[in-house]
Design a protein around this motif. Structure first.
Motif, PDB file in Angstrom:
ATOM      1  N   LYS A 102     -37.295  30.567  30.022  1.00  0.00           N
ATOM      2  CA  LYS A 102     -36.228  31.606  30.051  1.00  0.00           C
ATOM      3  C   LYS A 102     -35.571  31.715  31.527  1.00  0.00           C
ATOM      4  CE  LYS A 102     -39.689  35.158  30.666  1.00  0.00           C
ATOM      5  NZ  LYS A 102     -40.066  36.336  29.959  1.00  0.00           N
ATOM      6  N   LYS A 103     -34.201  31.886  31.494  1.00  0.00           N
ATOM      7  CA  LYS A 103     -33.507  32.060  32.614  1.00  0.00           C
ATOM      8  C   LYS A 103     -34.065  32.810  33.806  1.00  0.00           C
ATOM      9  CE  LYS A 103     -29.866  35.588  31.824  1.00  0.00           C
ATOM     10  NZ  LYS A 103     -28.472  35.823  31.583  1.00  0.00           N
ATOM     11  N   SER A 122     -33.057  25.889  31.304  1.00  0.00           N
ATOM     12  CA  SER A 122     -32.909  27.243  31.153  1.00  0.00           C
ATOM     13  C   SER A 122     -32.398  27.579  29.837  1.00  0.00           C
ATOM     14  CB  SER A 122     -31.954  27.822  32.370  1.00  0.00           C
ATOM     15  OG  SER A 122     -31.934  29.164  32.147  1.00  0.00           O
ATOM     16  N   ILE A 123     -32.909  28.550  29.241  1.00  0.00           N
ATOM     17  CA  ILE A 123     -32.399  29.244  28.095  1.00  0.00           C
ATOM     18  C   ILE A 123     -32.419  30.610  28.434  1.00  0.00           C
ATOM     19  CG2 ILE A 123     -33.166  29.939  25.607  1.00  0.00           C
ATOM     20  CD1 ILE A 123     -32.238  27.420  25.528  1.00  0.00           C
ATOM     21  N   ASP A 124     -31.028  31.229  27.812  1.00  0.00           N
ATOM     22  CA  ASP A 124     -30.726  32.634  27.700  1.00  0.00           C
ATOM     23  C   ASP A 124     -31.371  33.328  26.415  1.00  0.00           C
ATOM     24  OD1 ASP A 124     -29.663  35.050  27.801  1.00  0.00           O
ATOM     25  OD2 ASP A 124     -27.961  34.581  28.943  1.00  0.00           O
ATOM     26  N   ARG A 125     -32.299  34.254  26.617  1.00  0.00           N
ATOM     27  CA  ARG A 125     -32.972  34.580  25.316  1.00  0.00           C
ATOM     28  C   ARG A 125     -32.320  35.927  24.813  1.00  0.00           C
ATOM     29  NH1 ARG A 125     -39.420  34.021  26.020  1.00  0.00           N
ATOM     30  NH2 ARG A 125     -39.502  34.521  23.633  1.00  0.00           N
ATOM     31  N   GLU A 130     -23.622  34.124  25.357  1.00  0.00           N
ATOM     32  CA  GLU A 130     -24.453  33.423  26.363  1.00  0.00           C
ATOM     33  C   GLU A 130     -25.626  32.866  25.798  1.00  0.00           C
ATOM     34  OE1 GLU A 130     -23.602  32.808  29.554  1.00  0.00           O
ATOM     35  OE2 GLU A 130     -21.652  33.841  29.027  1.00  0.00           O
ATOM     36  N   ALA A 131     -26.436  33.232  24.927  1.00  0.00           N
ATOM     37  CA  ALA A 131     -27.318  32.789  24.130  1.00  0.00           C
ATOM     38  C   ALA A 131     -27.191  31.606  23.291  1.00  0.00           C
ATOM     39  CB  ALA A 131     -27.925  33.920  23.280  1.00  0.00           C
ATOM     40  N   LYS A 133     -24.283  29.707  23.937  1.00  0.00           N
ATOM     41  CA  LYS A 133     -24.050  28.639  24.866  1.00  0.00           C
ATOM     42  C   LYS A 133     -25.196  28.232  25.485  1.00  0.00           C
ATOM     43  CE  LYS A 133     -21.146  28.057  29.254  1.00  0.00           C
ATOM     44  NZ  LYS A 133     -22.152  27.383  29.812  1.00  0.00           N
ATOM     45  N   SER A 134     -26.158  28.773  25.992  1.00  0.00           N
ATOM     46  CA  SER A 134     -27.366  28.346  26.682  1.00  0.00           C
ATOM     47  C   SER A 134     -28.219  27.393  25.665  1.00  0.00           C
ATOM     48  CB  SER A 134     -28.423  29.282  26.931  1.00  0.00           C
ATOM     49  OG  SER A 134     -28.892  29.657  26.060  1.00  0.00           O
ATOM     50  N   ASP A 137     -26.121  24.225  25.489  1.00  0.00           N
ATOM     51  CA  ASP A 137     -26.273  23.392  26.644  1.00  0.00           C
ATOM     52  C   ASP A 137     -27.617  22.644  26.443  1.00  0.00           C
ATOM     53  OD1 ASP A 137     -23.800  24.354  27.494  1.00  0.00           O
ATOM     54  OD2 ASP A 137     -24.524  25.847  28.779  1.00  0.00           O
ATOM     55  N   ALA A 138     -28.571  23.504  26.182  1.00  0.00           N
ATOM     56  CA  ALA A 138     -29.829  22.589  25.961  1.00  0.00           C
ATOM     57  C   ALA A 138     -29.834  21.465  24.826  1.00  0.00           C
ATOM     58  CB  ALA A 138     -30.988  23.740  25.787  1.00  0.00           C
TER      59      ALA A 138
END
Length: 263
Positions: A102-103, A122-125, A130-131, A133-134, A137-138
């Motif tokens: 987690k970020k 990094s993951i935005d939980r 934003e979640a 998008k993360s 991206d992952a």
């Protein structure tokens, strides 16, 4: 627990902060000033896991390594029975992979910089744009060649038994489009149960199953794929880690019985 094992467990627990700091600083220095390779820097988290297992008297054996192609990226999916899962997988799986974190952890001094140095993802939980998008991206990082390990149960099992899989990790696998590899963590709960600080030690077996292609699954199939992966992981577990059977008078059992009668 014997006095010797108590001492080893205490030593392992006290070793975690300074060892983690030393590994992070070494990784940062190596990536920025010496070998300048994030792939080669994976030796540092592997050293961290192996040293902690040895100090805590956790003896690890890996089965099924022949199922992996060293040149291919995978998403490893496993049961989460203990913090010893992380230590044993970090120390004894040689396939080139990254952890997803987690970020918020990347904001921790030294620790966050160390994770970036070894290319952790990094993951935005949180919820919202934003979640999403993360997650996207992952998925791109994984499809681009970065293998990862995920625990779809979402948290450690209190009794070491396999719990239902949540679909967040499954959606990441579907977005990335790479093969998924089931992994069974056996003995880790006994070695370090949830809620305990000191390792009890013992034998741990990591069983690696055969890769499962995801290219034929769509987003609408996430529940089906979660069920398939849950079953494949269960097939790699000792009996003590399997889910307890549903009581005959439970709603699930009643539904299944009705379905059988109607069929």
């Amino acid at each position: 627990m014997s006095i010797i094992q108590f001492t080893r467990g205490l030593l392992a627990y006290l070793t975690i902060p300074p060892l983690t700091a030393a590994v992070c600083l070494s990784a940062i220095a190596d990536v920025h000033w010496f070998r300048k390779s994030k792939a080669k820097a994976q030796i540092f988290p592997r050293t961290w896991g192996k040293l902690l297992c040895r100090i805590a008297n956790i003896r690890v054996r890996v089965e099924g390594k022949e199922n992996l192609d060293p040149a291919k990226p995978y998403i490893f999916i496993g049961n989460h029975a203990s913090m010893a899962d992380i230590m044993s997988f970090s120390g004894y799986i040689s396939h080139d992979y990254r952890w997803i974190a987690k970020k918020e952890l990347f904001a921790i001094p030294i620790f966050g910089s160390g994770m970036r140095a070894v290319d952790f993802i990094s993951i935005d939980r949180s919820r919202g744009r934003e979640a999403v998008k993360s997650l996207n991206d992952a998925a791109k990082r994984i499809s681009g060649g970065a293998s990862v390990i995920l625990f779809p149960e979402g948290t450690r099992s209190a009794d070491g038994r396999l719990r239902p899989f949540k679909t967040g990790a499954i959606m990441l696998a579907l977005k990335a489009g790479v093969d998924v590899v089931p992994v069974g963590f056996n003995g880790t709960h006994q070695a370090l149960p949830k809620g305990e600080l000191l390792a009890r030690g013992g034998d741990v077996v990591l069983r690696i199953g055969k890769p499962i292609p995801t290219k034929d699954f769509k987003a609408k199939d996430k529940q089906m794929l979660a069920g398939i992966l849950h079953q494949k992981v269960a097939e790699l577990l000792d009996e003590c880690h399997l889910p307890l059977p549903e009581p005959e008078n439970s709603p699930t059992a009643s539904t299944e019985a009705s379905a059988e009668t109607e069929g």
